[in-house]
Design a protein around this motif. Structure first.
Motif, PDB file in Angstrom:
ATOM      1  N   LEU A 115     -35.772  24.117 -23.596  1.00  0.00           N
ATOM      2  CA  LEU A 115     -35.382  22.760 -23.216  1.00  0.00           C
ATOM      3  C   LEU A 115     -34.834  22.001 -24.416  1.00  0.00           C
ATOM      4  O   LEU A 115     -33.822  21.306 -24.317  1.00  0.00           O
ATOM      5  N   SER A 116     -35.465  22.162 -25.566  1.00  0.00           N
ATOM      6  CA  SER A 116     -35.018  21.428 -26.755  1.00  0.00           C
ATOM      7  C   SER A 116     -33.740  22.014 -27.349  1.00  0.00           C
ATOM      8  O   SER A 116     -32.931  21.289 -27.907  1.00  0.00           O
ATOM      9  N   ALA A 138     -44.112  18.509 -21.292  1.00  0.00           N
ATOM     10  CA  ALA A 138     -42.682  18.408 -21.024  1.00  0.00           C
ATOM     11  C   ALA A 138     -42.243  16.991 -20.664  1.00  0.00           C
ATOM     12  O   ALA A 138     -41.045  16.705 -20.658  1.00  0.00           O
ATOM     13  N   VAL A 139     -43.178  16.100 -20.380  1.00  0.00           N
ATOM     14  CA  VAL A 139     -42.811  14.762 -19.897  1.00  0.00           C
ATOM     15  C   VAL A 139     -41.921  14.034 -20.893  1.00  0.00           C
ATOM     16  O   VAL A 139     -40.845  13.531 -20.538  1.00  0.00           O
ATOM     17  N   THR A 140     -42.339  13.940 -22.138  1.00  0.00           N
ATOM     18  CA  THR A 140     -41.543  13.207 -23.134  1.00  0.00           C
ATOM     19  C   THR A 140     -40.161  13.823 -23.338  1.00  0.00           C
ATOM     20  O   THR A 140     -39.164  13.095 -23.295  1.00  0.00           O
ATOM     21  N   PRO A 141     -40.052  15.157 -23.544  1.00  0.00           N
ATOM     22  CA  PRO A 141     -38.700  15.714 -23.690  1.00  0.00           C
ATOM     23  C   PRO A 141     -37.840  15.545 -22.433  1.00  0.00           C
ATOM     24  O   PRO A 141     -36.631  15.348 -22.537  1.00  0.00           O
ATOM     25  N   LEU A 142     -38.464  15.603 -21.261  1.00  0.00           N
ATOM     26  CA  LEU A 142     -37.688  15.409 -20.032  1.00  0.00           C
ATOM     27  C   LEU A 142     -37.196  13.962 -19.914  1.00  0.00           C
ATOM     28  O   LEU A 142     -36.056  13.720 -19.505  1.00  0.00           O
ATOM     29  N   ARG A 145     -34.353  13.608 -22.241  1.00  0.00           N
ATOM     30  CA  ARG A 145     -33.161  14.253 -21.679  1.00  0.00           C
ATOM     31  C   ARG A 145     -32.566  13.391 -20.573  1.00  0.00           C
ATOM     32  O   ARG A 145     -31.356  13.284 -20.449  1.00  0.00           O
ATOM     33  N   LEU A 146     -33.412  12.759 -19.762  1.00  0.00           N
ATOM     34  CA  LEU A 146     -32.930  11.882 -18.694  1.00  0.00           C
ATOM     35  C   LEU A 146     -32.111  10.740 -19.284  1.00  0.00           C
ATOM     36  O   LEU A 146     -31.061  10.382 -18.752  1.00  0.00           O
ATOM     37  N   LYS A 147     -32.564  10.181 -20.390  1.00  0.00           N
ATOM     38  CA  LYS A 147     -31.847   9.073 -21.030  1.00  0.00           C
ATOM     39  C   LYS A 147     -30.487   9.524 -21.560  1.00  0.00           C
ATOM     40  O   LYS A 147     -29.550   8.740 -21.595  1.00  0.00           O
ATOM     41  N   ARG A 148     -30.382  10.800 -21.967  1.00  0.00           N
ATOM     42  CA  ARG A 148     -29.128  11.309 -22.534  1.00  0.00           C
ATOM     43  C   ARG A 148     -28.182  11.896 -21.489  1.00  0.00           C
ATOM     44  O   ARG A 148     -27.018  12.082 -21.740  1.00  0.00           O
ATOM     45  N   THR A 149     -28.727  12.247 -20.329  1.00  0.00           N
ATOM     46  CA  THR A 149     -27.914  12.897 -19.303  1.00  0.00           C
ATOM     47  C   THR A 149     -26.933  11.883 -18.732  1.00  0.00           C
ATOM     48  O   THR A 149     -27.299  10.808 -18.323  1.00  0.00           O
ATOM     49  N   GLN A 150     -25.692  12.304 -18.702  1.00  0.00           N
ATOM     50  CA  GLN A 150     -24.637  11.422 -18.200  1.00  0.00           C
ATOM     51  C   GLN A 150     -24.170  11.907 -16.827  1.00  0.00           C
ATOM     52  O   GLN A 150     -24.624  12.917 -16.318  1.00  0.00           O
TER      53      GLN A 150
END
Length: 193
Positions: A115-116, A138-142, A145-150
């Motif tokens: 994931l990272s 996985a909550v924090t990395p997810l 990722r949600l904040k970065r996903t466009q």
């Protein structure tokens, strides 16, 4: 290689996702474990003659399909083998899928690493697997990722939202609410809600 791959595929077909065919599963586990099905490393056919019909055949391996089948059969003894497959070849989506289906928490560290490292995901299979494993780690990395996903990757967004829902950690509520208040794809917003 073509003969080895074809033989492995025949054993996989014989197994037919039937976990009672133990000898076939054990043979496939051995072939996957020792790297016999890892592929030739060739990404294109070189020029020249090819004895015995080899050419493009050496590029295709049944490794991914066999990993998928381990997941469908929920073969617990496959977990260490699948983890090693992902360490050797992080783009084998069947291995990530299988680890999620089998549900062994021993898979979480390798899935978090994927994931990272893979910002676009293994077709989001590592995200789905972390959700199925209900990985609190996985909550924090997810969320990150949600904040970065466009908008260019709505499938990744949906996978992240579904995984966070499946994990059920309250830390995800505020970031998901913030996401749903922004201007995003309608389907992603409905998943967020």
């Amino acid at each position: 290689l073509r003969h080895r791959y074809n033989a492995a595929k025949v054993v996989d077909m014989y197994c037919g996702r039937d976990p009672s065919k133990v000898w076939a599963i054990d043979l496939l586990l051995e072939l996957v474990s020792d790297g016999s099905l890892d592929g030739s490393g060739v990404r294109g056919s070189p020029r020249g003659e090819y004895p015995d019909g080899d050419r493009d055949d050496i590029m295709g391996t049944p490794l991914d399909e066999i990993c998928w089948d381990f997941g469908f059969m929920k073969i617990r003894k496959a977990v260490p083998v699948l983890i090693n497959v992902l360490k050797r070849h992080p783009n084998i989506v069947g291995a990530a899928f299988a680890l999620g289906e089998i549900g062994d928490p021993a898979a979480i560290p390798v899935l978090l690493k994927l994931l990272s490292e893979n910002q676009r995901g293994l077709q989001n299979r590592e995200i789905e697997a972390l959700g199925k494993l209900k990985s609190g780690e996985a909550v924090t990395p997810l969320i990150d990722r949600l904040k970065r996903t466009q908008e260019d990757d709505p499938l990744a967004t949906e996978a992240i939202l579904a995984a966070l829902l499946e994990i059920g950690d309250r830390r995800a509520i505020q970031p998901i609410e913030a996401y749903s208040n922004e201007n995003h794809d309608k389907k992603s917003i409905s998943v967020a809600k």
